[in-house]
Design a protein around this motif. Structure first.
Motif, PDB file in Angstrom:
ATOM      1  N   ASP A 131       0.800  -1.226   0.000  1.00 26.76           N
ATOM      2  CA  ASP A 131       0.000   0.000   0.000  1.00 26.76           C
ATOM      3  C   ASP A 131       0.832   1.276   0.000  1.00 26.76           C
ATOM      4  O   ASP A 131       0.266   2.372  -0.012  1.00 26.76           O
ATOM      5  N   GLU A 132       2.148   1.179   0.022  1.00 30.63           N
ATOM      6  CA  GLU A 132       2.987   2.371   0.191  1.00 30.63           C
ATOM      7  C   GLU A 132       2.736   3.438  -0.871  1.00 30.63           C
ATOM      8  O   GLU A 132       2.635   4.617  -0.552  1.00 30.63           O
ATOM      9  N   GLU A 133       2.643   3.057  -2.136  1.00 35.76           N
ATOM     10  CA  GLU A 133       2.402   4.041  -3.200  1.00 35.76           C
ATOM     11  C   GLU A 133       1.014   4.665  -3.053  1.00 35.76           C
ATOM     12  O   GLU A 133       0.835   5.869  -3.257  1.00 35.76           O
ATOM     13  N   PHE A 134       0.030   3.840  -2.708  1.00 30.56           N
ATOM     14  CA  PHE A 134      -1.318   4.363  -2.487  1.00 30.56           C
ATOM     15  C   PHE A 134      -1.328   5.360  -1.334  1.00 30.56           C
ATOM     16  O   PHE A 134      -1.922   6.436  -1.439  1.00 30.56           O
ATOM     17  N   LEU A 135      -0.664   5.007  -0.231  1.00 31.41           N
ATOM     18  CA  LEU A 135      -0.619   5.917   0.919  1.00 31.41           C
ATOM     19  C   LEU A 135       0.063   7.234   0.547  1.00 31.41           C
ATOM     20  O   LEU A 135      -0.353   8.303   1.009  1.00 31.41           O
ATOM     21  N   LEU A 136       1.086   7.164  -0.293  1.00 32.20           N
ATOM     22  CA  LEU A 136       1.752   8.377  -0.754  1.00 32.20           C
ATOM     23  C   LEU A 136       0.807   9.210  -1.625  1.00 32.20           C
ATOM     24  O   LEU A 136       0.768  10.442  -1.510  1.00 32.20           O
ATOM     25  N   ASP A 137       0.006   8.549  -2.445  1.00 30.46           N
ATOM     26  CA  ASP A 137      -0.988   9.270  -3.257  1.00 30.46           C
ATOM     27  C   ASP A 137      -2.014   9.971  -2.372  1.00 30.46           C
ATOM     28  O   ASP A 137      -2.375  11.124  -2.611  1.00 30.46           O
ATOM     29  N   VAL A 138      -2.487   9.281  -1.341  1.00 29.32           N
ATOM     30  CA  VAL A 138      -3.467   9.874  -0.425  1.00 29.32           C
ATOM     31  C   VAL A 138      -2.842  11.072   0.281  1.00 29.32           C
ATOM     32  O   VAL A 138      -3.430  12.158   0.322  1.00 29.32           O
ATOM     33  N   TYR A 139      -1.652  10.879   0.822  1.00 32.23           N
ATOM     34  CA  TYR A 139      -0.972  11.969   1.519  1.00 32.23           C
ATOM     35  C   TYR A 139      -0.730  13.142   0.574  1.00 32.23           C
ATOM     36  O   TYR A 139      -0.989  14.302   0.917  1.00 32.23           O
ATOM     37  N   GLY A 140      -0.254  12.853  -0.628  1.00 32.39           N
ATOM     38  CA  GLY A 140      -0.006  13.909  -1.603  1.00 32.39           C
ATOM     39  C   GLY A 140      -1.261  14.693  -1.931  1.00 32.39           C
ATOM     40  O   GLY A 140      -1.211  15.912  -2.131  1.00 32.39           O
ATOM     41  N   SER A 141      -2.404  14.014  -1.960  1.00 31.51           N
ATOM     42  CA  SER A 141      -3.656  14.708  -2.267  1.00 31.51           C
ATOM     43  C   SER A 141      -4.025  15.706  -1.179  1.00 31.51           C
ATOM     44  O   SER A 141      -4.708  16.692  -1.441  1.00 31.51           O
ATOM     45  N   THR A 142      -3.559  15.467   0.041  1.00 35.55           N
ATOM     46  CA  THR A 142      -3.852  16.402   1.139  1.00 35.55           C
ATOM     47  C   THR A 142      -2.910  17.592   1.127  1.00 35.55           C
ATOM     48  O   THR A 142      -3.148  18.572   1.836  1.00 35.55           O
ATOM     49  N   ARG A 143      -1.839  17.506   0.351  1.00 35.71           N
ATOM     50  CA  ARG A 143      -0.840  18.581   0.293  1.00 35.71           C
ATOM     51  C   ARG A 143      -0.774  19.229  -1.091  1.00 35.71           C
ATOM     52  O   ARG A 143       0.188  19.936  -1.405  1.00 35.71           O
ATOM     53  N   ALA A 144      -1.781  18.988  -1.920  1.00 38.30           N
ATOM     54  CA  ALA A 144      -1.760  19.465  -3.311  1.00 38.30           C
ATOM     55  C   ALA A 144      -1.633  20.984  -3.399  1.00 38.30           C
ATOM     56  O   ALA A 144      -0.890  21.490  -4.252  1.00 38.30           O
ATOM     57  N   ASP A 145      -2.327  21.720  -2.542  1.00 35.27           N
ATOM     58  CA  ASP A 145      -2.245  23.182  -2.590  1.00 35.27           C
ATOM     59  C   ASP A 145      -0.827  23.658  -2.306  1.00 35.27           C
ATOM     60  O   ASP A 145      -0.327  24.570  -2.966  1.00 35.27           O
ATOM     61  N   GLU A 146      -0.176  23.028  -1.334  1.00 44.10           N
ATOM     62  CA  GLU A 146       1.202  23.401  -1.010  1.00 44.10           C
ATOM     63  C   GLU A 146       2.148  23.059  -2.157  1.00 44.10           C
ATOM     64  O   GLU A 146       3.054  23.829  -2.476  1.00 44.10           O
ATOM     65  N   MET A 147       1.950  21.909  -2.763  1.00 45.45           N
ATOM     66  CA  MET A 147       2.833  21.490  -3.850  1.00 45.45           C
ATOM     67  C   MET A 147       2.676  22.403  -5.070  1.00 45.45           C
ATOM     68  O   MET A 147       3.626  22.595  -5.830  1.00 45.45           O
TER      69      MET A 147
END
Length: 176
Positions: free
Chosen positions: A19-35
């Motif tokens: 699940d590591e890549e999926f968890l990174l996708d989920v986390y990244g989606s919560t930081r999209a504005d910052e990115m």
């Protein structure tokens, strides 16, 4: 559970190494504005930064709550997000809940919180969560569920819902 004409089955399963890549996708989606603010970074640089932040977050949670429960949220058996919970003799601590954008605003979070509220009622333990103060929508969401401010920690509000607290959440969705 049925929301606006769609039938949704919400379940959980333990996080697995795959699940590591999926968890990174989920986390990244919560930081999209910052990115979006670092538009000159490549996608690889952004992903490496997000992975380091996710690893640091999880390391901090594991250090404070070594027996925490890390779950994948499934909606109709499709991975939709993550739910991280710590249970101690003093509290039920919602460490993190995050859904991919396509699953947000569909009542899934309320169902999962309803289950935790029901657990809190059953065990007599308070349910606690840290909420980013600059996210007024999240603060209002938790207040509607009967959470109240416990204390401030920098830019975060530690909120608590004690068993028996009034709130708009009904554990009726707890069976979902």
């Amino acid at each position: 559970m049925t929301i606006t004409g769609e039938s949704l089955s919400v379940s959980l399963r333990p996080v697995a190494p795959a699940d590591e890549e999926f968890l990174l996708d989920v986390y990244g989606s919560t930081r999209a504005d910052e990115m979006a603010l670092v538009s000159w970074w490549t996608q690889e640089q952004k992903r490496a930064f997000l992975k380091s932040q996710l690893d640091a977050q999880r390391g901090e949670y594991e250090g404070r709550f070594p027996a925490a429960d890390y779950q994948i949220i499934l909606v109709n058996d499709e991975p939709a997000g993550r739910l991280w919970i710590a249970r101690t003799p003093e509290q039920i601590r919602l460490l993190d809940i995050a859904l991919l954008p396509g699953f947000r605003r569909r009542g899934i979070g309320a169902v999962l919180l309803g289950r935790l509220i029901a657990e809190s009622q059953q065990t007599g333990l308070p349910l606690r969560h840290m909420v980013f103060e600059l996210n007024p929508e999240a603060v209002r969401f938790y207040m509607r569920l009967g959470f109240a401010l416990l204390e401030r920690h920098g830019a975060y509000l530690e909120m608590e819902r004690v068993p028996g607290a009034a709130g708009g959440a009904s554990p009726a969705g707890a069976g979902g």
